[in-house]
Design an enzyme around this catalytic site. Structure first.
Site, mmCIF file in Angstrom:
data_model
loop_
_atom_site.group_PDB
_atom_site.id
_atom_site.type_symbol
_atom_site.label_atom_id
_atom_site.label_comp_id
_atom_site.label_asym_id
_atom_site.label_seq_id
_atom_site.Cartn_x
_atom_site.Cartn_y
_atom_site.Cartn_z
ATOM 1 N N LYS A 26 20.280 -6.611 24.465
ATOM 2 C CA LYS A 26 19.845 -6.987 23.108
ATOM 3 C C LYS A 26 18.334 -6.838 23.067
ATOM 4 C CE LYS A 26 19.799 -11.018 19.995
ATOM 5 N NZ LYS A 26 19.765 -10.259 18.771
ATOM 6 N N THR A 29 15.954 -8.370 17.119
ATOM 7 C CA THR A 29 16.516 -9.483 16.381
ATOM 8 C C THR A 29 16.196 -9.240 14.915
ATOM 9 O OG1 THR A 29 16.680 -11.889 16.182
ATOM 10 C CG2 THR A 29 14.481 -10.993 16.658
ATOM 11 N N GLU A 79 21.514 -4.640 19.035
ATOM 12 C CA GLU A 79 21.883 -6.068 19.050
ATOM 13 C C GLU A 79 23.046 -6.322 20.016
ATOM 14 O OE1 GLU A 79 20.848 -8.894 17.597
ATOM 15 O OE2 GLU A 79 19.821 -8.405 15.730
#
Length: 108
Positions: A26, A29, A79
């Site tokens: 990831k 954000t 993500e």
């Protein structure tokens, strides 16, 4: 004269994202306008939202505006989710769905 806001020094994530962040799966954000003040090049402390438990530091690589309808597979991959999962999570966290911001980062 406009007041210069100080760049935030802490970024919080739901604890369920910790492993993906630490593994490098990831790397972005997506946040709402209230979190657009992160500055490129700064290092931030990362904490869990639920317990404020520190778990790493990240360097901010970019902060770019995006609209919900512009989110695509590329963002979902960054993500570590499917596009459907990503859109569902964003709708859950930000039901108003105004202007969003993609904050990209890397582990320090």
């Amino acid at each position: 004269m406009t007041e210069m806001k100080q760049a935030p020094t802490v970024l919080t994530f739901f604890a369920r994202f910790e492993a993906d962040i630490l593994s490098g799966k990831k790397v972005i954000t997506i946040r709402d306008e209230s979190e657009k003040e992160y500055q490129v090049g700064t290092v931030v402390d990362v904490q869990t939202l639920e317990e404020s438990r520190w778990f790493c530091q990240l360097q901010i690589d970019s902060v770019e505006p995006i609209l919900f309808d512009e989110l695509g597979e590329y963002h979902a991959t960054q993500e570590n989710m499917t596009l459907a999962e990503l859109k569902a999570v964003i709708k859950e966290i930000y039901p108003a769905l105004g202007q969003l911001y993609v904050i990209s980062y890397h582990l320090v």
